[in-house]
Design an enzyme around this catalytic site. Structure first.
Site, mmCIF file in Angstrom:
data_model
loop_
_atom_site.group_PDB
_atom_site.id
_atom_site.type_symbol
_atom_site.label_atom_id
_atom_site.label_comp_id
_atom_site.label_asym_id
_atom_site.label_seq_id
_atom_site.Cartn_x
_atom_site.Cartn_y
_atom_site.Cartn_z
ATOM 1 N N TRP A 192 16.986 -26.263 -6.358
ATOM 2 C CA TRP A 192 15.996 -26.940 -5.511
ATOM 3 C C TRP A 192 16.764 -27.865 -4.556
ATOM 4 O O TRP A 192 17.580 -28.669 -5.015
ATOM 5 C CB TRP A 192 15.056 -27.740 -6.416
ATOM 6 C CG TRP A 192 13.952 -28.476 -5.750
ATOM 7 C CD1 TRP A 192 13.138 -28.019 -4.752
ATOM 8 C CD2 TRP A 192 13.508 -29.810 -6.053
ATOM 9 N NE1 TRP A 192 12.211 -28.986 -4.426
ATOM 10 C CE2 TRP A 192 12.419 -30.087 -5.213
ATOM 11 C CE3 TRP A 192 13.914 -30.786 -6.961
ATOM 12 C CZ2 TRP A 192 11.732 -31.302 -5.239
ATOM 13 C CZ3 TRP A 192 13.235 -31.989 -6.997
ATOM 14 C CH2 TRP A 192 12.162 -32.239 -6.148
ATOM 15 N N ASP A 197 15.586 -30.156 -16.188
ATOM 16 C CA ASP A 197 14.528 -30.423 -15.207
ATOM 17 C C ASP A 197 13.392 -29.444 -15.503
ATOM 18 O O ASP A 197 13.543 -28.234 -15.334
ATOM 19 C CB ASP A 197 15.071 -30.225 -13.785
ATOM 20 C CG ASP A 197 14.010 -30.558 -12.741
ATOM 21 O OD1 ASP A 197 12.898 -30.965 -13.126
ATOM 22 O OD2 ASP A 197 14.286 -30.395 -11.542
ATOM 23 N N LYS A 243 2.575 -29.656 -11.105
ATOM 24 C CA LYS A 243 2.135 -28.263 -10.985
ATOM 25 C C LYS A 243 1.166 -27.894 -12.107
ATOM 26 O O LYS A 243 0.125 -27.305 -11.845
ATOM 27 C CB LYS A 243 3.332 -27.302 -11.024
ATOM 28 C CG LYS A 243 4.587 -27.816 -10.354
ATOM 29 C CD LYS A 243 4.577 -27.678 -8.858
ATOM 30 C CE LYS A 243 5.755 -28.452 -8.279
ATOM 31 N NZ LYS A 243 6.101 -28.112 -6.943
HETATM 32 C C1 LIG Z 1 12.815 -27.880 -9.811
HETATM 33 C C2 LIG Z 1 11.924 -29.019 -9.464
HETATM 34 N N1 LIG Z 1 12.145 -30.204 -10.021
HETATM 35 C C3 LIG Z 1 11.384 -31.259 -9.746
HETATM 36 C C4 LIG Z 1 10.334 -31.171 -8.856
HETATM 37 C C5 LIG Z 1 9.579 -32.424 -8.564
HETATM 38 O O1 LIG Z 1 8.240 -32.394 -8.721
HETATM 39 P P1 LIG Z 1 7.314 -33.629 -8.403
HETATM 40 O O2 LIG Z 1 6.389 -33.173 -7.332
HETATM 41 O O3 LIG Z 1 6.624 -33.927 -9.691
HETATM 42 O O4 LIG Z 1 8.148 -34.765 -7.950
HETATM 43 C C6 LIG Z 1 10.062 -29.959 -8.234
HETATM 44 C C7 LIG Z 1 8.990 -29.835 -7.255
HETATM 45 O O5 LIG Z 1 8.895 -28.964 -6.464
HETATM 46 C C8 LIG Z 1 10.886 -28.849 -8.553
HETATM 47 O O6 LIG Z 1 10.678 -27.654 -8.009
#
Ligand SMILES: Cc1ncc(COP(=O)(O)O)c(C=O)c1O
Length: 401
Positions: free
Chosen positions: A130, A211, A246
Site C-alpha cells: 500500500w 497490518d 472496511k
Molecule cells: C493495507 C492497508 N492498511 C491500512 C489501511 C488504513 O485504513 P484506514 O482507512 O482505517 O486508515 C488501508 C486502507 O486502505 C490499507 O489498505
C-alpha cells in the site's frame, strides 16, 4: 512565508478520485480507491451500524475525553476478533490494545513507537505494498526497505524470493505483513507459508507488524485471522494494526486499533506506557463515535450476527465480481496473464493486481474514463453488473485483446 511554498503532487489514489469527480463522461468508472460498493455502485451505511448509532444516541452518557488508549471494552472486543474467542491473550495482560483513528492512525503510532524505542531498526515492507505505508513510516522517521513479494509472471506469491529476502534481515528489524487481502496485489500466503514465515521471523529475532485492514473480506472473520494466529503461535512479541474502516463500512469515522503483544504482562505494561507517549503527542486521545459503534455491535449478540451477515454479503459480492470479471475477459479473448485469467479468482479481498501496464492504465483513463491505480491495481468491489461490459470492452481495446 507562504509565497515560496510549492504545491505538493496529489495523493496517488485519492488524487485519482478527484480527477474522476471532475470527469464529465457519463460512463466513467472509478476502480481506484479502496472502498466497497454494492450492485448499484453505492457505499451504504451498514444496518447494524445504524442500529448501534440509534442506541448510542439514547445511551451515551457523556462526550468527555476517552483515555489515551481509548475504551477498554473496545480493546477487549478487538482482541477477541484478532485472537479468537477463548484465546488467553484476550485478558491475560500480555496484549494491550490502543483505540486509534483508523488503521492509518494505528500504523503511525506504531511507527512513532518503533522510532522512539528501537533505534537502528529497519522496517521491511513487501514489494509492492500500500503506497501510504512508505509515506507513514517515512513521516515517523523509520527507515524502510523492501522484501520481494509478487511474482509478476504468474500474479502470485514469489515465496522463495520473499523468504530469501527476509533471511537477510538483521535482529531487531521489523517486518510488516498484510494480515489478509494484501493491498495492492490480493495475493496472500497459504497457512503453510504463514507458518514458515513466522518461524523465519522468530529465527531472525525480528518483530512482526501485522497490518490487518480487511478482516472478513477474504473467507471469514476467523478464517482471515489464521495467518496472524500462526504468527502468534510462534512469536512472543507482535504488533497488530487493525482497521474497522472496511469490514464495518466506517471509513469516515476513523476506527482502528494498535494491539501490542509482549512476552509477559509487565513488558506489555512498559511498552504500553511508551505507546501512550506517542499517542499523547499525536492526537492526545482517540475519537469516540465510530469505536463505540463497533463496541456496541460486538457487545450485542443480535447486532453481531447482523453485522456478520452484512459482511458475508459484501464478501460474496466481491468474490462474485471476481468470477464475473474473469468470465467477461475470457469471453472477449483477453488474457491478462500468460497463464490465463484464473489469478483473478485466486486473489483475496477488494483488489486484484491486473497486470495492466502503465500505458494501458493511462489509455483506460484518457480514452474510456476508467480510473485504475497506475500499478494496475483494480478495486474489484467497484465492478457492478452495469459497468462490467463497459470495463471489459475497454480492457480489450487497450490490450488489443
Ligand atoms: C493495507 C492497508 N492498511 C491500512 C489501511 C488504513 O485504513 P484506514 O482507512 O482505517 O486508515 C488501508 C486502507 O486502505 C490499507 O489498505
Amino acid at each position: 512565508m507562504f509565497q515560496s511554498v510549492q504545491p505538493a503532487p496529489p495523493d496517488a489514489i485519492l488524487g485519482l478520485t478527484e480527477a474522476f469527480k471532475a470527469d464529465p463522461n457519463p460512463n466513467k468508472i472509478n476502480l481506484a480507491v479502496g472502498v466497497y460498493k454494492d450492485e448499484q455502485g453505492n457505499t451504504p451505511t451498514l444496518a447494524a451500524v445504524v442500529q448501534a448509532e440509534r442506541w448510542l444516541l439514547e445511551n451515551e452518557p457523556t462526550k468527555s475525553y476517552l483515555g489515551i488508549d481509548g475504551s477498554p471494552g473496545y480493546g477487549q472486543s478487538t482482541r477477541k476478533l484478532l485472537f479468537g474467542e477463548g484465546s488467553d491473550l484476550i485478558d491475560n495482560g500480555r496484549a494491550v490494545t490502543f483505540q486509534c483513528p483508523g488503521g492509518t492512525g494505528a500504523l503511525r503510532v506504531a511507527g512513532d513507537y518503533i522510532t522512539n524505542n528501537h533505534s537502528g531498526a529497519t522496517l521491511w515492507l513487501s514489494n509492492p505494498t500500500w503506497a501510504n505505508h512508505h509515506a507513514i513510516f517515512q513521516a515517523a522517521g523509520l527507515p524502510t526497505q523492501k522484501y520481494a513479494y509478487l511474482d509478476s509472471e504468474t500474479n502470485s506469491l514469489d515465496f522463495d524470493a520473499m523468504t530469501a529476502a527476509l533471511d537477510a534481515i538483521k535482529p531487531g528489524d521489523v517486518v510488516l505483513l498484510h494480515g489478509c487481502c494484501h493491498n495492492p496485489t490480493g495475493v496472500d500466503p497459504s497457512a503453510e507459508q504463514w507458518r514458515a514465515i513466522a518461524a523465519l521471523l522468530k529465527e531472525k529475532q525480528a518483530l512482526p507488524l501485522v497490518d490487518f485492514a480487511y478482516q472478513g473480506f477474504a473467507s471469514g472473520v476467523d478464517e482471515d485471522a489464521a495467518g496472524l494466529r500462526e504468527v502468534l503461535g510462534v512469536c512472543d512479541e507482535v504488533l497488530v494494526c487493525s482497521s474497522y474502516s472496511k469490514n464495518f463500512g466506517l471509513y469516515r469515522e476513523r476506527v482502528g486499533a494498535l494491539t501490542l503483544v509482549a512476552s509477559n504482562a509487565s513488558q506489555a505494561a512498559a511498552v504500553q506506557s511508551q505507546v501512550k507517549l506517542a499517542v499523547r503527542r499525536n492526537y492526545s486521545n482517540p475519537p469516540a463515535h465510530g469505536a463505540l459503534v463497533v463496541e456496541r455491535i460486538l457487545d450485542d449478540a443480535g447486532l453481531t450476527q447482523q453485522w456478520l451477515d452484512e459482511l458475508t454479503k459484501m464478501r460474496d459480492r466481491i468474490n462474485g465480481q471476481r468470477s464475473a470479471l474473469r468470465q467477461a475477459l475470457d469471453n472477449r479473448g483477453v488474457q491478462l496473464n500468460a497463464k490465463g485469467n484464473g489469478f483473478i479468482e485466486q486473489q483475496n479481498g477488494m483488489f486484484t493486481m491486473s497486470g495492466l501496464t502503465k500505458d494501458q492504465v493511462a489509455a483506460l483513463k484518457s480514452d474510456h474514463a476508467i480510473y485504475i491505480v497506475g500499478s494496475g491495481r483494480i478495486n474489484v468491489a467497484g465492478i457492478t453488473p452495469s459497468n462490467l461490459d463497459t470495463l471489459c470492452d475497454a480492457i480489450a481495446a487497450v490490450t488489443g485483446g
